[in-house]
Design a protein around this motif. Structure first.
Motif, PDB file in Angstrom:
ATOM      1  N   GLN A 218      -7.062  11.102  13.987  1.00 43.07           N
ATOM      2  CA  GLN A 218      -6.595   9.705  14.003  1.00 43.07           C
ATOM      3  C   GLN A 218      -6.849   9.050  12.647  1.00 43.07           C
ATOM      4  O   GLN A 218      -7.986   8.850  12.245  1.00 43.07           O
ATOM      5  CB  GLN A 218      -7.363   8.914  15.088  1.00 43.07           C
ATOM      6  N   PRO A 219      -5.762   8.714  11.901  1.00 36.86           N
ATOM      7  CA  PRO A 219      -5.969   8.117  10.573  1.00 36.86           C
ATOM      8  C   PRO A 219      -6.626   6.745  10.678  1.00 36.86           C
ATOM      9  O   PRO A 219      -6.486   6.053  11.676  1.00 36.86           O
ATOM     10  CB  PRO A 219      -4.546   8.012  10.019  1.00 36.86           C
ATOM     11  N   ALA A 220      -7.326   6.417   9.624  1.00 42.03           N
ATOM     12  CA  ALA A 220      -8.035   5.141   9.606  1.00 42.03           C
ATOM     13  C   ALA A 220      -7.055   3.983   9.660  1.00 42.03           C
ATOM     14  O   ALA A 220      -5.924   4.079   9.205  1.00 42.03           O
ATOM     15  CB  ALA A 220      -8.883   5.053   8.346  1.00 42.03           C
ATOM     16  N   THR A 221      -7.486   2.894  10.243  1.00 51.25           N
ATOM     17  CA  THR A 221      -6.647   1.718  10.331  1.00 51.25           C
ATOM     18  C   THR A 221      -6.523   1.078   8.952  1.00 51.25           C
ATOM     19  O   THR A 221      -7.523   0.833   8.281  1.00 51.25           O
ATOM     20  CB  THR A 221      -7.281   0.701  11.305  1.00 51.25           C
ATOM     21  N   LYS A 222      -5.290   0.844   8.556  1.00 48.83           N
ATOM     22  CA  LYS A 222      -5.103   0.217   7.248  1.00 48.83           C
ATOM     23  C   LYS A 222      -5.343  -1.276   7.382  1.00 48.83           C
ATOM     24  O   LYS A 222      -4.939  -1.910   8.344  1.00 48.83           O
ATOM     25  CB  LYS A 222      -3.668   0.433   6.763  1.00 48.83           C
ATOM     26  N   SER A 223      -6.014  -1.822   6.388  1.00 51.27           N
ATOM     27  CA  SER A 223      -6.235  -3.260   6.433  1.00 51.27           C
ATOM     28  C   SER A 223      -5.183  -3.968   5.582  1.00 51.27           C
ATOM     29  O   SER A 223      -5.333  -5.128   5.244  1.00 51.27           O
ATOM     30  CB  SER A 223      -7.624  -3.578   5.902  1.00 51.27           C
ATOM     31  N   ARG A 224      -4.148  -3.249   5.247  1.00 48.55           N
ATOM     32  CA  ARG A 224      -3.123  -3.825   4.376  1.00 48.55           C
ATOM     33  C   ARG A 224      -1.781  -3.288   4.846  1.00 48.55           C
ATOM     34  O   ARG A 224      -1.625  -2.094   5.063  1.00 48.55           O
ATOM     35  CB  ARG A 224      -3.416  -3.392   2.942  1.00 48.55           C
ATOM     36  N   ILE A 225      -0.841  -4.214   5.033  1.00 44.58           N
ATOM     37  CA  ILE A 225       0.488  -3.725   5.426  1.00 44.58           C
ATOM     38  C   ILE A 225       1.523  -4.212   4.418  1.00 44.58           C
ATOM     39  O   ILE A 225       1.320  -5.208   3.701  1.00 44.58           O
ATOM     40  CB  ILE A 225       0.888  -4.205   6.831  1.00 44.58           C
ATOM     41  N   THR A 226       2.601  -3.479   4.363  1.00 44.08           N
ATOM     42  CA  THR A 226       3.688  -3.835   3.450  1.00 44.08           C
ATOM     43  C   THR A 226       4.885  -4.266   4.276  1.00 44.08           C
ATOM     44  O   THR A 226       5.324  -3.534   5.163  1.00 44.08           O
ATOM     45  CB  THR A 226       4.062  -2.638   2.582  1.00 44.08           C
ATOM     46  N   VAL A 227       5.373  -5.441   3.982  1.00 46.79           N
ATOM     47  CA  VAL A 227       6.502  -5.976   4.732  1.00 46.79           C
ATOM     48  C   VAL A 227       7.723  -6.010   3.830  1.00 46.79           C
ATOM     49  O   VAL A 227       7.734  -6.701   2.806  1.00 46.79           O
ATOM     50  CB  VAL A 227       6.201  -7.396   5.245  1.00 46.79           C
ATOM     51  N   ALA A 228       8.706  -5.230   4.177  1.00 51.25           N
ATOM     52  CA  ALA A 228       9.965  -5.246   3.433  1.00 51.25           C
ATOM     53  C   ALA A 228      10.776  -6.433   3.914  1.00 51.25           C
ATOM     54  O   ALA A 228      11.064  -6.564   5.096  1.00 51.25           O
ATOM     55  CB  ALA A 228      10.709  -3.939   3.657  1.00 51.25           C
ATOM     56  N   THR A 229      11.113  -7.307   2.976  1.00 45.20           N
ATOM     57  CA  THR A 229      11.697  -8.587   3.340  1.00 45.20           C
ATOM     58  C   THR A 229      13.055  -8.794   2.703  1.00 45.20           C
ATOM     59  O   THR A 229      13.210  -8.610   1.493  1.00 45.20           O
ATOM     60  CB  THR A 229      10.764  -9.727   2.884  1.00 45.20           C
ATOM     61  N   ALA A 230      14.025  -9.160   3.496  1.00 45.97           N
ATOM     62  CA  ALA A 230      15.335  -9.489   2.942  1.00 45.97           C
ATOM     63  C   ALA A 230      15.208 -10.734   2.070  1.00 45.97           C
ATOM     64  O   ALA A 230      14.413 -11.633   2.350  1.00 45.97           O
ATOM     65  CB  ALA A 230      16.325  -9.741   4.065  1.00 45.97           C
ATOM     66  N   ALA A 231      16.011 -10.748   1.011  1.00 46.18           N
ATOM     67  CA  ALA A 231      15.851 -11.786  -0.011  1.00 46.18           C
ATOM     68  C   ALA A 231      15.871 -13.188   0.571  1.00 46.18           C
ATOM     69  O   ALA A 231      15.053 -14.029   0.201  1.00 46.18           O
ATOM     70  CB  ALA A 231      16.936 -11.623  -1.070  1.00 46.18           C
ATOM     71  N   ASN A 232      16.775 -13.463   1.521  1.00 45.97           N
ATOM     72  CA  ASN A 232      16.887 -14.859   1.961  1.00 45.97           C
ATOM     73  C   ASN A 232      15.711 -15.302   2.822  1.00 45.97           C
ATOM     74  O   ASN A 232      15.508 -16.476   3.068  1.00 45.97           O
ATOM     75  CB  ASN A 232      18.230 -15.109   2.658  1.00 45.97           C
ATOM     76  N   MET A 233      14.917 -14.328   3.292  1.00 41.99           N
ATOM     77  CA  MET A 233      13.769 -14.663   4.133  1.00 41.99           C
ATOM     78  C   MET A 233      12.495 -14.900   3.333  1.00 41.99           C
ATOM     79  O   MET A 233      11.451 -15.212   3.888  1.00 41.99           O
ATOM     80  CB  MET A 233      13.498 -13.515   5.124  1.00 41.99           C
ATOM     81  N   GLN A 234      12.586 -14.691   2.027  1.00 43.51           N
ATOM     82  CA  GLN A 234      11.332 -14.603   1.281  1.00 43.51           C
ATOM     83  C   GLN A 234      10.494 -15.884   1.308  1.00 43.51           C
ATOM     84  O   GLN A 234       9.265 -15.814   1.357  1.00 43.51           O
ATOM     85  CB  GLN A 234      11.574 -14.152  -0.144  1.00 43.51           C
ATOM     86  N   PHE A 235      11.135 -17.059   1.336  1.00 42.50           N
ATOM     87  CA  PHE A 235      10.343 -18.298   1.300  1.00 42.50           C
ATOM     88  C   PHE A 235       9.536 -18.443   2.585  1.00 42.50           C
ATOM     89  O   PHE A 235       8.335 -18.690   2.568  1.00 42.50           O
ATOM     90  CB  PHE A 235      11.269 -19.500   1.114  1.00 42.50           C
ATOM     91  N   ALA A 236      10.243 -18.235   3.712  1.00 43.68           N
ATOM     92  CA  ALA A 236       9.553 -18.348   4.994  1.00 43.68           C
ATOM     93  C   ALA A 236       8.510 -17.266   5.137  1.00 43.68           C
ATOM     94  O   ALA A 236       7.396 -17.510   5.624  1.00 43.68           O
ATOM     95  CB  ALA A 236      10.579 -18.263   6.120  1.00 43.68           C
ATOM     96  N   MET A 237       8.824 -16.049   4.684  1.00 40.28           N
ATOM     97  CA  MET A 237       7.918 -14.930   4.852  1.00 40.28           C
ATOM     98  C   MET A 237       6.624 -15.127   4.087  1.00 40.28           C
ATOM     99  O   MET A 237       5.560 -14.697   4.509  1.00 40.28           O
ATOM    100  CB  MET A 237       8.586 -13.621   4.422  1.00 40.28           C
ATOM    101  N   LYS A 238       6.734 -15.765   2.922  1.00 36.94           N
ATOM    102  CA  LYS A 238       5.508 -16.016   2.157  1.00 36.94           C
ATOM    103  C   LYS A 238       4.543 -16.857   2.984  1.00 36.94           C
ATOM    104  O   LYS A 238       3.347 -16.552   3.078  1.00 36.94           O
ATOM    105  CB  LYS A 238       5.840 -16.724   0.841  1.00 36.94           C
ATOM    106  N   ALA A 239       5.088 -17.913   3.576  1.00 39.06           N
ATOM    107  CA  ALA A 239       4.256 -18.788   4.391  1.00 39.06           C
ATOM    108  C   ALA A 239       3.699 -18.032   5.601  1.00 39.06           C
ATOM    109  O   ALA A 239       2.506 -18.109   5.917  1.00 39.06           O
ATOM    110  CB  ALA A 239       5.080 -19.986   4.848  1.00 39.06           C
ATOM    111  N   LEU A 240       4.546 -17.237   6.225  1.00 37.72           N
ATOM    112  CA  LEU A 240       4.115 -16.490   7.411  1.00 37.72           C
ATOM    113  C   LEU A 240       3.033 -15.476   7.057  1.00 37.72           C
ATOM    114  O   LEU A 240       2.043 -15.332   7.768  1.00 37.72           O
ATOM    115  CB  LEU A 240       5.315 -15.767   8.028  1.00 37.72           C
TER     116      LEU A 240
END
Ligand SMILES: Nc1ncnc2c1ncn2[C@@H]1O[C@H](COP(=O)(O)OP(=O)(O)OP(=O)(O)O)[C@@H](O)[C@H]1O
Ligand SMILES: Nc1ncnc2c1ncn2[C@@H]1O[C@H](COP(=O)(O)OP(=O)(O)OP(=O)(O)O)[C@@H](O)[C@H]1O
Ligand SMILES: [Mg+2]
Ligand SMILES: [Mg+2]
Lengths: 223, 290, 234, 290, 223
Positions: C1-23
């Protein structure tokens, strides 16, 4: 604004230019000497990476290097090299993409040199390699400079290929050009201007120093 | 010993020229190729040195095959152990005079030879200059020095002194001759200067149209064989002056001019520029060192 | 069982980037899981994910791209709609509020919109034009941006007098108060359904990714999305 | 008339050289610059032709100021109406022999001059060849021909015949002389060949280290002034042979060799290569055209 | 698949290359001759357009050329030239962006030529212009070829600048590189491959013919 992307860019441009130089010199030398029938074919092929839009080229590279693919898989399994989403992949992609900028100027420089230079060197008992290194290359300095400057600058600014292959991962594949692109996309014009200015200033100073040294203006300091 | 027997067709827009040279040079011999412009002298040296592949034939030097069409042998120029002074010098523009000479050094060779050559060719003042700023004669001296650095077995000299003034020329002729003897070189010279040829070479080959048409000892070749105690000189009329009833004809012979008295009938078919022979039957000359 | 990552990468469509930053900021504060955004066009992100890009969650600008990935079995589940994008008519030049009539006015030489071929806001803009029956009249004035972002450049630089963009753009902190905008009216276009998926990755624990995904559909996230100009199912 | 008085410091890594040349050449005169390698002969021609700006001084030709430091005049080389044969030929590699000559034509000039020159220089066979494939002497002939196309007022010849065999050389000397007279040219020649200088030029300037150190009529300059009906020649010992009780010394004088009988005491301080004078008091020579 | 974008691309590349050639020759000539102190500055500036990501460069050009801007407005009002969203704008942008590819090779070619060539020409009464045209340029053919090939190929493939300035208008500014890009974005890989293949094939054939002619392989046909 972060410095990471800028440092990464400089590393990428330096690595790409260095590798390109090492690859392009033999290729250009061969092209300038050969009488082979496939020479024009190779000459045309060298320019091919330029013809496709960078993103598209990057897309095809992505397909080729991907571990989903036989070649990418082989690289991964046997050599442990991951080319997608890694710095190594960026370098390889940039090398392929900027190849013509290094090969063509060096080739045209070499083919403009009079034959007697290499002939004289051979009669003095020197090998082709020594001749190339000590006689031919030093005498095409303007062409070498052109190759290096074009490759370096082009790698600095390129982002289509890099974005596709590298995936914009901070600290790993997020170079300055992508960072600027992102800021512009995010309508963060201020940050974009900041990055652009730094990139322009850095490149300008680098190039200026290169040209000053080349023009002998800095003789006083280099003696 | 050099045994050369080569054929080459030099292609050009207008027709082609057949070069066929057969030549045997003993080890230690000093020979000269002589002949009109475009006769094929330079091409012969280029084939011997491996810079131009012959179409047919073979080249053997001291028992080693350098080239043989049949046996598909073609020794790389760098392994032929030659020294070559190119007609157009072919100095390396990126290197200073010293560096041009040092470049020629063999791996294990002593550097002193470079110093010696620089001194001999009077290049001390120029040692840190790049070829681009040298005068014609200076370049030629560097080219000669560079070809001598390796003390090669075969020395090929393509008009190596043509751009030099006579004092320097004489000096370097002497030097070449000494080097040739000292290192037991086999030397092939291309020269248009008859004095130089006579002074330096053991044998002369005259080329014409790609072939060797005459060969022999230099004095014979230039009509000096029939020397005798008689004074007979060839020279050139410089001036014809009328003085009283006689004419005074000034004739240049070598670097000297003599005045000869002649009568109307003698000068009637002479004019300045004519080649003439001057002879005398009774003569008892004195030699005086100068 | 691999260790739990404490960091995730979210691929974000360009138009969502403002909201995604806040989220993303909100999410990290709440859970201590670091969130890295990779912003690009949905098309590029899709191509990259197919070739094994190290992304954990894909937040797209429409349903087509996440569906493609789902069909390729690259996701944990079928995509869900986390929000609907809204279209606005935006003009940075002058002080007049843009109207549909402005589009046909002779002074308007260029109308910017996103390329309908691969940007949902472009398709929606075309629908609006057809709805008002002015498509034929304005057809030759249209200039297409590669993405909604480039459409914004056309508008903000004034190169195009007016254009269609996402409401999230004009409400974004960077653009708030710049120029004037109007909504083209409800029911003039099909709502732009935006879907998200968790990416299935070999040898990687997806639990944190799943947590982010769940957060995206939570009421707190919905509130943020609404603030940024998206419609959210309630 | 050319009046030239120029100063120039030639910079180089190792020290610098002061060039100071003062020269007056009458219209229609044929002069020669002579001197050792690196003396500044080529540099003088380059300043006269406008390719190298002097540091100080002035150049006036036929009343027109070509260069004047004070008055800030510096006529463009293209307006100086000169013909220049470069020491290294400087042919255009992209053009054939014919095209090299035709390029030199003035706008309104008749093409026949090109044909004439091609015939005179024996370049017919080479007319469609590019310079890259020409031999040294062939290049030199093309360079000379090209410089003559425009029939320029001032002709500058930098060792224009150095790469040619003697037959061609004599022929072209004659041609240059004829062209010089026919078109009333003012000609400056650089040459190391004394025979050539005597044959062609009215006056010789000897340069050394950037300055003119001697000048005069060619025969005087080369020690031919004190000619007399006496035979006195300078030559070089080629061989010394013992025959019975006497020695036979073979001496090369010009292209001839004579044998002179000498006794032990005379030869004791002689060896091959020595320069000697041979003289005789009573001599009544006969001239014979050859 | 449509042919429009491909034809437009060829038109753009041809126009850009031709204009660049005309601009770059004098600039390269000046750079190869001048002893001016600003020479290294100009040399460095010429490479600057390469350093910025194309999209960003395009964005700055968009700002500069926009009719909202004094310069763009002036162009529009007084010369009737619209640079944004027009073919003219594409050409201008491509010219700026590809400038270094033309200038640097030509400059290095010119500065490698021996001085005696131009000197000989001057002494034959020829002007600088005649000398450049008849003597210098014909003797740097490999460098000219390098400049032309790099500029042409680069313009074919470039789309960042072009997309930003041009606005992707079918038939007007929608060049092939944008078309391919669009298809890739839309995951229409089939169509993208089709365009790419045509673009590659066309360019390859063009370049091959250029190199064949240059190498003298086609002598038989050109006599
Ligand atoms: N560009 C230059 N920079 C520095 N020194 C130079 C330059 N050109 C020539 N010189 C030097 O000036 C001196 C004169 O050169 P010049 O070419 O005039 O000699 P020359 O008399 O023609 O000699 P030669 O008979 O060997 O051709 C030489 O010492 C040469 O090295
Ligand atoms: N690469 C070549 N292609 C075609 N012809 C050539 C080539 N090189 C030389 N030639 C021709 O071959 C002939 C011989 O040339 P070469 O250089 O051997 O003459 P040379 O005897 O050295 O003359 P010179 O005394 O003028 O230097 C000449 O007619 C020349 O034009
Ligand atoms: Mg020769
Ligand atoms: Mg000289």
């Amino acid at each position: 604004m972060e410095w990471g992307p800028i440092i990464l860019t400089l590393k990428l441009a330096a690595a790409t230019t260095a590798i390109l130089f090492v690859l392009a010199v033999p290729l250009a030398y061969w092209l300038s000497r050969t009488t082979s029938r496939i020479k024009p074919v190779v000459e045309a092929l060298v320019s091919m990476p330029l013809v496709l839009p960078p993103t598209v080229l990057g897309f095809y590279m992505l397909l080729a290097f991907s571990p989903q693919n036989a070649f990418g898989d082989w690289l991964d399994k046997w050599l442990g090299i991951q080319l997608v989403f890694s710095f190594a992949g960026l370098v390889l992609a940039s090398v392929l993409y900027s190849l013509p900028f290094m090969v063509h100027p060096i080739q045209s420089g070499l083919s403009s040199l009079p034959n007697t230079l290499s002939e004289a060197s051979y009669t003095l008992g020197k090998s082709k390699w020594t001749t190339l290194r000590k006689v031919l290359l030093p005498n095409i300095r303007p062409s070498l400079l052109t190759g290096i400057v074009l490759s370096f600058a082009h790698t600095m600014g390129e982002f289509g290929v890099v974005l596709m292959i590298g995936g914009n991962i901070p600290g790993k594949t997020r170079v300055a050009s992508i960072a600027i692109y992102d800021e512009v996309e995010a309508l963060n014009y201020g940050a974009a201007n900041g990055y652009s200015l730094i990139l322009l200033a850095l490149s300008f100073i680098t190039l200026l120093v290169v040209y000053l040294i080349n023009g002998g203006y800095l003789k006083r300091f280099t003696v | 010993m050099i045994e050369l027997n080569v054929h080459k067709t030099l292609q050009s827009a207008q027709g082609s020229m057949e070069l066929h040279v057969e030549l045997t040079v003993e080890k230690g011999q000093f020979i000269t190729l002589y002949g009109e412009s475009g006769a094929g002298k330079t091409s012969t040296l280029r084939m011997l040195s491996g810079l131009m592949p012959p179409d047919k034939g073979s080249i053997t030097v001291n028992g080693t095959v350098w080239f043989d069409r049949e046996r598909k042998t073609n020794l790389n120029p760098r392994h032929r152990n030659i020294g070559y002074v190119f007609q157009d010098y072919a100095l390396f523009p990126n290197m200073t005079v010293s560096q041009n000479l040092e470049f020629a050094l063999d791996r294990k060779q002593d550097k002193t030879v470079v110093e010696d050559l620089i001194a001999t060719m009077e290049l001390q003042q120029l040692r840190h200059r790049k070829p681009g700023t040298l005068s014609g004669g200076q370049k030629q001296r560097v080219a000669l020095a560079r070809a001598l650095v390796r003390q090669p077995g075969v020395l090929l000299l393509d008009e190596p002194l043509s751009a030099l003034d006579s004092a320097m020329r004489q000096k370097l002729q002497q030097y070449i001759l000494e080097a040739h003897k000292k290192y037991g070189l086999t030397t092939i010279l291309i020269s248009h200067d008859i004095g130089e040829i006579i002074k330096l070479s053991d044998k002369v080959y005259e080329m014409q149209n790609g072939k060797i048409v005459r060969q022999g000892a230099p004095p014979d070749m230039f009509g000096l064989g029939k020397t005798s105690a008689k004074f007979r000189f060839t020279g050139e009329v410089i001036r014809i002056q009328k003085e009283d009833v006689v004419y005074v004809v000034t004739i240049r012979i070598g670097n000297d001019a003599v005045k000869v008295i002649a009568d109307q009938s003698e000068v009637s078919h002479l004019q300045p520029g004519d080649k003439v022979a001057v002879a005398s039957k009774a003569f008892n000359p004195v030699i005086q060192k100068i | 069982q691999p260790a739990t990552k404490s960091r995730i990468t979210v691929a974000t469509a360009a138009n969502m980037q403002f909201a995604m930053k806040a989220l993303a900021t909100d999410f990290s504060e709440k859970t201590g899981i670091a969130c890295e955004l990779v912003v690009s066009s949905s098309g590029k992100l899709t191509a990259q994910i197919r070739e094994g890009a190290p992304y954990d969650v894909f937040v797209a600008a429409n349903m087509k791209y996440p569906n493609t990935l789902y069909n390729d079995s690259l996701t944990l589940s079928s995509p869900d709609i986390y929000a609907y994008g809204e279209l606005v008519l935006w003009s940075a030049a002058g002080n007049t509020r843009p109207t549909i009539d402005l589009l046909t006015a002779p002074g308007t030489e260029h109308i910017a919109l996103a390329n309908p071929k691969n940007a949902p806001y472009g398709t929606a803009a075309i629908e609006v034009l057809r709805h008002y029956g002015i498509w034929e009249k304005v057809k030759d004035k249209l200039v297409y941006g590669e993405s909604i972002a480039q459409t914004n450049h056309f508008i903000t630089s004034g190169a195009a007098e007016v254009g269609f963009t996402a409401m999230s753009v004009v409400l974004s902190p960077e653009m708030k108060g710049k120029g004037k905008w109007t909504e083209p009216g409800p029911k003039t276009y099909t709502p732009i359904a935006q879907g998200a998926v968790v990416i299935r990755r070999k040898n990687t624990d997806t639990r944190n990714a799943q947590r982010f995904y769940d957060y995206l559909f939570s009421p707190e996230a919905g509130k943020v999305l609404k603030d940024f100009g998206y419609l959210v199912d309630e």
